[in-house]
Each structure stands twice: as structure tokens, then as C-alpha cells.
Enzyme design. Sequence first.
Site, PDB file in Angstrom:
ATOM      1  CE  LYS A  54      -3.897  -2.348   1.908  1.00 43.54           C
ATOM      2  NZ  LYS A  54      -4.445  -2.845   3.575  1.00 43.54           N
ATOM      3  CD  GLN A  98      -3.800  -4.249   6.380  1.00 43.82           C
ATOM      4  OE1 GLN A  98      -3.543  -3.489   5.794  1.00 43.82           O
ATOM      5  NE2 GLN A  98      -4.791  -5.220   6.023  1.00 43.82           N
ATOM      6  CG  ASP A 121      -9.941  -0.741   5.181  1.00 40.79           C
ATOM      7  OD1 ASP A 121      -9.933  -0.854   4.080  1.00 40.79           O
ATOM      8  OD2 ASP A 121      -9.399  -0.679   5.600  1.00 40.79           O
TER       9      ASP A 121
END
Length: 293
Positions: A54, A98, A121
Site C-alpha cells: 500500500k 490494517q 476502507d
Amino acid sequence: MTAAIIDGKAIAAALRGKVAGEVARLKRDHGITPGLAVVLVGNDPASEVYVRSKSRAVIEAGMAPCDHKLPATASEHEVLALVAKLNADPAVSGILVQLPLPPQIDAQKVIASIDPMKDVDGFHPVNVGRLSIGLPALTPCTPTGCVMLAKSVQPSLGGLDAVVIGRSNIVGKPVAQLLLAENATVTIAHSKTRDLAALCRRADILVAAIGKPELVRGHWLKPGAIVVDVGINRVSGEGGKSKIVGDVAFDEAKALAGAITPVPGGVGPMTIACLMLNTVRAACALNGLKASL
Ligand code: NDP
């Protein structure tokens, strides 16, 4: 019939290129550099790999990376305090925590603490709710990528029968919502579904997000169907070497499907590309600008 192979790598690369163009425009015309904050708690090796890729993609897109690593022993309070700091930081356009988090931390509580406008997200209840009632929202990355891949071969999904196998909050349910928003007629299947094969045979679009290697067999498919395989399953291959396969038996399926995503090289690359897209969109919204993507 031999299915067209949907090249997720190429489609993701094109999307990342468009994001980089939009980032350059924001810098040039508005002096804004979108920033993505990635929070990693602990040392889960798979998570470390994801976080590294990422960060690489953020830099490639011309955005500002802002990685935070906390020890596996970090308390829930420490994670919430970090998220609060990132919520207040004007240099941060997107925040990604995460998953999975260590057991002492309530993931839902952490997700709910993220500013919904920075929730790249798309897991915050506000964004989940906005998607479900048809309002503009930051939508989850893998599901957004799945729909883009389907639309790359069939730009209008209106009226098509779609079957989504899997009902997780991360993939199955948001894919179903996004397909519904595209006016598909959507059925969600799961482990308690009766006669999955018969259901699949009705699908013009089949999305498999199960996590069971090659569960979906070729003869389950409607001829000409668009098949989007989200599964990532490590199995042992020839000579004892392990390999990655999807949830769909690819070689069987490609004889009947109209188009199919391979594993690897299908849905996988779209997730990070859509994360970059969400970050640039969040940067625009936070600054009261209309995103051109
Ligand atoms: P979950 O384990 O959270 O969900 C799996 C779903 O599949 C559940 O809804 C479950 O039903 C359903 N299921 C399990 N067995 C069957 C069965 N025999 N028949 C029908 N349905 C079944 O997984 P995720 O949604 O998180 O992920 C799914 C797959 O996608 C995994 O392989 C994962 O690695 C991959 N993935 C890939 C990503 C990417 O490419 N970037 C990103 C995220 C995930 P029930 O609810 O009844 O238990």
C-alpha cells in the site's frame, strides 16, 4: 466457448495511472497532496506485506505516505488515540487500520472512531449505511474493484441476475449492495444456501467470495456468465510447491463462462488501486472539491 480473461493487473494499472493524474491536478491547481495514513498493530507477516505494497502504491501515485506501526501489545486506548490524532491532521486524507487487530482491541470500535470522510476502507457504519440507502459513500475497495471488473466487459449491469457467494462485511455484502446500485437483481448465497449449483446456473454475473479452493465448478455456470473470483487460497501444487487458486475451478469455468477473472491477477490488484482512488476522492471531499474520478 472460451471465456475472455479479465486482466485485473492491466485494469488496476490503468486506474492507478488515472489516480496519479488526479493527484497531479490537485497539487498543481489547489496545492493539495492527498495523504494516506496506514496503521499497523503487531507483526502479522501477511499484514506487513499488504502495508508495504500500500505504501509503495501511495508513493507511486504521488501521494504522501504516513505509516504508523504499534506493537502487538498496544492497548485499545493507544490505537483510538492515534486514530483521533489522524482524524484531526489536515495532511491525512485517508485512514486505514490494517485488520486483523490483536485480540485486546475491538476492531469495530476502532473502525467507528475513524472520521467517515477519511474512511478509505469504507467499513465505517456511516459509509455502510450511505451505500445501503444509495447516498454517495466511500465504498470498500475489493468490492468496488469486483464491480469495475464486471463492468469492464459489460458496462451496463442493469437487469442482469447476479449471484454473490459469501456474506462477509468486507466482501460479500458490499459487493451485493454495489451490484444492486448498478440495477442488477442480486441474490446473496452463503454456507446455509440450499442447492448452490442450481442458484449459480441462473447467474449472469457470479461473484465468488468464499475462501474455499475451487468450490465453484465449471458445470455450475450459466453459459456466457461473467465470473469474478475473489478467493485467495493457498494449496499444494506440483512437486510439493504451494500455489494460489481462487474459489472457482478456473480451467473448467473458462470453457463455459463469457468472461472470468484469473487468480492471481484478477481481483487482487484492484484492491490497492481502489484504495488509491478512495484516498484521492476523500482528499477532494475534505477540501470541498469535486473529484474528476
Ligand atoms: P469470510 O470467511 O469472512 O466469508 C466467507 C463467506 O463464504 C461466508 O459468508 C460463508 O458463509 C461463505 N461460505 C463458506 N463456505 C461456503 C459454502 N460451502 N457454500 C457457500 N458459501 C460458503 O471471507 P471473506 O469474505 O473475508 O473472503 C472471502 C475470500 O476472498 C477469501 O479467500 C479471502 O482471502 C478473499 N479476499 C480477497 C481479497 C482480495 O483479492 N484483495 C480481499 C478480501 C478477501 P457463512 O456466512 O454462512 O459462514
